[in-house]
Design an enzyme around this catalytic site. Structure first.
Site, PDB file in Angstrom:
ATOM      1  N   LEU A 135      34.453  49.396  32.230  1.00 25.49           N
ATOM      2  CA  LEU A 135      35.480  48.215  33.497  1.00 25.49           C
ATOM      3  C   LEU A 135      34.564  47.328  32.774  1.00 25.49           C
ATOM      4  CD1 LEU A 135      33.859  50.134  36.758  1.00 25.49           C
ATOM      5  CD2 LEU A 135      36.296  50.333  35.894  1.00 25.49           C
ATOM      6  N   ASP A 136      35.501  45.925  33.618  1.00 21.23           N
ATOM      7  CA  ASP A 136      35.492  44.562  33.985  1.00 21.23           C
ATOM      8  C   ASP A 136      33.706  43.954  33.964  1.00 21.23           C
ATOM      9  OD1 ASP A 136      37.411  44.571  31.169  1.00 21.23           O
ATOM     10  OD2 ASP A 136      39.027  43.616  32.942  1.00 21.23           O
ATOM     11  N   LYS A 137      33.600  43.055  33.619  1.00 19.61           N
ATOM     12  CA  LYS A 137      31.884  42.004  34.341  1.00 19.61           C
ATOM     13  C   LYS A 137      32.606  42.206  35.300  1.00 19.61           C
ATOM     14  CE  LYS A 137      31.538  38.119  32.996  1.00 19.61           C
ATOM     15  NZ  LYS A 137      31.294  37.623  34.801  1.00 19.61           N
ATOM     16  N   THR A 139      34.559  43.784  37.920  1.00 18.79           N
ATOM     17  CA  THR A 139      34.915  44.665  38.371  1.00 18.79           C
ATOM     18  C   THR A 139      34.079  45.768  38.544  1.00 18.79           C
ATOM     19  OG1 THR A 139      37.332  44.996  37.235  1.00 18.79           O
ATOM     20  CG2 THR A 139      37.215  46.542  38.176  1.00 18.79           C
ATOM     21  N   ARG A 230      44.873  42.456  36.364  1.00 21.54           N
ATOM     22  CA  ARG A 230      45.087  40.995  36.996  1.00 21.54           C
ATOM     23  C   ARG A 230      46.436  40.184  36.385  1.00 21.54           C
ATOM     24  NH1 ARG A 230      39.152  41.118  35.181  1.00 21.54           N
ATOM     25  NH2 ARG A 230      38.000  41.435  36.594  1.00 21.54           N
TER      26      ARG A 230
END
Length: 231
Positions: A135-137, A139, A230
């Site tokens: 997961l992205d930072k 998220t 996004r």
């Protein structure tokens, strides 16, 4: 040290080692390739002797997969990250916002990998961080980390991901699919944009709540492009 022992059933009598491990136990070709390059006491073994992937197995054979313990790649970080489930093969974290999964230039010792290293150290283990999904930072959500290469190979490609996102505004269409190619804005930055010459990105959505000019959307992806939701 990591070790798995498989007993060959009658249904695989006379098969090649590779067929038994791949079709019978779901061992990846990559893991078999790694193991067969090792020297005893590591590798693919039968009766503590190395065997080849082309060798024949017989019913009742004990096939051993054994590998040396690997060093943790991250410095331990004693942060409080909720653990939703854990057993000998995997751990499931509820990753918080503002925490990268892996170390990057600006985050070397405050990632989920560092938390995993600390958890293993507390249990007397030193294991490399093998996240099955990322997961992205910014998220928050579930990240599954395998504790051994066999678990990693079994879980790879078998994790279904679903997201919840808060949207500014209320779309007219309450469900649908966004099929729009995405590319980097430029070679230097990580930012993405929709562009005809980008990689295909497919996102399905359904609006499940609306209030005060905002919407709560359920999202699931067919592709896994960077920043796909996004963009």
């Amino acid at each position: 040290m990591g070790e798995l022992v498989f007993v060959v059933p009658a249904s695989f009598d006379g098969y090649a080692v590779s067929d038994f491990l791949r079709r019978g136990k779901g061992v990846s070709y990559r893991l078999m390739k790694t193991l067969k390059r090792m020297d005893p006491p590591w590798g693919l073994l039968r009766d503590e002797m190395l065997i080849r992937t082309i060798d024949t197995v017989r019913a009742g054979d004990r096939i051993v997969l054994r590998w040396p313990e690997q060093e943790a790649a991250s410095v331990p970080l004693a942060a409080q990250v909720p653990v939703l489930y854990e057993d000998a093969s995997l751990v499931v974290f509820n990753k918080p916002w503002n925490m990268p999964c892996h170390p990057v230039r600006k985050h070397q010792d405050d990632t989920l990998g560092n938390v995993f290293a600390a958890r293993c150290a507390a249990q007397g283990q030193t294991l490399p961080f093998r996240p099955v999904n990322r997961l992205d930072k910014d998220t928050t959500g579930i990240v599954v980390a395998a504790k051994d290469p066999y678990a990693a190979s079994k879980l790879a490609g078998n994790v279904e991901k679903e997201y919840l996102a808060i949207l500014c505004g209320c779309p007219d269409e309450k469900s649908g699919t966004i099929d729009a190619p995405i590319r980097r804005v430029d070679p230097v930055h990580i930012l993405r944009e929709v562009s005809p010459d980008g990689q295909r990105a497919v996102t399905h959505y359904a609006i499940i709540a609306e209030k005060g000019g905002y919407s709560l959307a359920r999202l699931w992806l067919e592709t896994g492009r960077t920043h796909q939701i996004r963009v």
